[in-house]
Design a protein around this motif. Structure first.
Motif, PDB file in Angstrom:
ATOM      1  N   ARG A  17       0.293  -1.743  -0.044  1.00 19.07           N
ATOM      2  CA  ARG A  17      -0.233   0.040  -0.018  1.00 19.07           C
ATOM      3  C   ARG A  17       0.631   1.251  -0.171  1.00 19.07           C
ATOM      4  O   ARG A  17       1.732   1.460   0.885  1.00 19.07           O
ATOM      5  N   ALA A  73      -4.961   4.169  12.388  1.00 20.66           N
ATOM      6  CA  ALA A  73      -5.308   4.589  11.110  1.00 20.66           C
ATOM      7  C   ALA A  73      -5.864   5.415  10.791  1.00 20.66           C
ATOM      8  O   ALA A  73      -6.052   6.157  11.607  1.00 20.66           O
ATOM      9  N   ARG A 108      -5.451  14.794   8.702  1.00 22.23           N
ATOM     10  CA  ARG A 108      -4.682  14.055   9.223  1.00 22.23           C
ATOM     11  C   ARG A 108      -4.852  14.758  10.308  1.00 22.23           C
ATOM     12  O   ARG A 108      -4.014  14.086  11.700  1.00 22.23           O
TER      13      ARG A 108
HETATM   14  C1  DQA Z   1      -1.254   5.788   9.699  1.00 20.86           C
HETATM   15  C2  DQA Z   1      -2.004   7.876   9.324  1.00 20.86           C
HETATM   16  C3  DQA Z   1      -2.836   7.664   8.970  1.00 20.86           C
HETATM   17  O1  DQA Z   1      -3.879   9.113   8.428  1.00 20.86           O
HETATM   18  C4  DQA Z   1      -3.775   7.000   7.945  1.00 20.86           C
HETATM   19  O2  DQA Z   1      -5.397   7.027   7.706  1.00 20.86           O
HETATM   20  C5  DQA Z   1      -2.863   5.464   8.234  1.00 20.86           C
HETATM   21  C6  DQA Z   1      -1.897   5.346   8.208  1.00 20.86           C
HETATM   22  C7  DQA Z   1      -0.304   5.700   9.386  1.00 20.86           C
HETATM   23  O3  DQA Z   1       0.775   5.150  10.259  1.00 20.86           O
HETATM   24  O4  DQA Z   1       0.972   6.960   9.542  1.00 20.86           O
HETATM   25  O5  DQA Z   1      -3.808   4.573   7.826  1.00 20.86           O
HETATM   26  O6  DQA Z   1      -2.405   5.539  10.643  1.00 20.86           O
END
Ligand code: DQA
Length: 140
Positions: A17, A73, A108
């Motif tokens: 991914r 996540a 985020r």
């Molecule tokens: C994540 C960051 C999140 O914003 C994203 O949706 C993920 C992975 C990270 O490990 O960097 O799925 O948690």
């Protein structure tokens, strides 16, 4: 000492991914390395793509384990319920993100998890999990 590592949605796809952001290593391979680094720790690894299952797992381990390393996540940015679960349990939680969530899209930057966790690590790649484990060991 028992530590739970809980990964949220799409982290089962690590290694395939968006490798420019998340790297080339599947989590299970990384976990093998972690187990070698911390031979005295009993690790329980859980991954789910479903919010309620992540909450069930937090509740299951959250009164008996010594520490939880949690990467929720995408649910980090949306889930009041995961934040509530962390507040409810007794076991300390360290929030880990592989990427630097503060250097990416604005959505985020919001975490429902940071304020309920003992601490947060982001942007240090998979190494963040090791650092969280080390803190949990020292904290015990
Ligand atoms: C994540 C960051 C999140 O914003 C994203 O949706 C993920 C992975 C990270 O490990 O960097 O799925 O948690």
């Amino acid at each position: 000492m028992k530590i739970a590592i809980i990964n949220g949605p799409n982290l089962n796809l690590l290694g395939k991914r968006e490798t420019d952001i998340y790297g080339n290593q599947p989590f299970e391979k990384y976990l093998d390395e972690v187990k070698v680094l911390f031979p005295s720790v009993e690790f329980h690894y859980y991954q789910s793509n479903l919010e309620g299952e992540l909450i069930n797992e937090l509740q299951r381990v959250g009164y008996s384990f010594d520490g939880i390393v949690l990467n929720p996540a995408g649910y980090t940015h949306t889930s009041v319920a995961i934040g509530d679960a962390i507040a409810a349990i007794k076991t300390p939680v360290i929030e880990v993100h592989i990427s630097n969530v503060h250097a990416r899209e604005d959505f985020r930057k919001l975490s429902h998890v940071s304020g309920k966790s003992a601490g947060s690590i982001f942007g240090l790649g998979l190494k963040g999990y090791e650092l969280a484990i080390r803190w949990l060991i020292d904290h015990k």
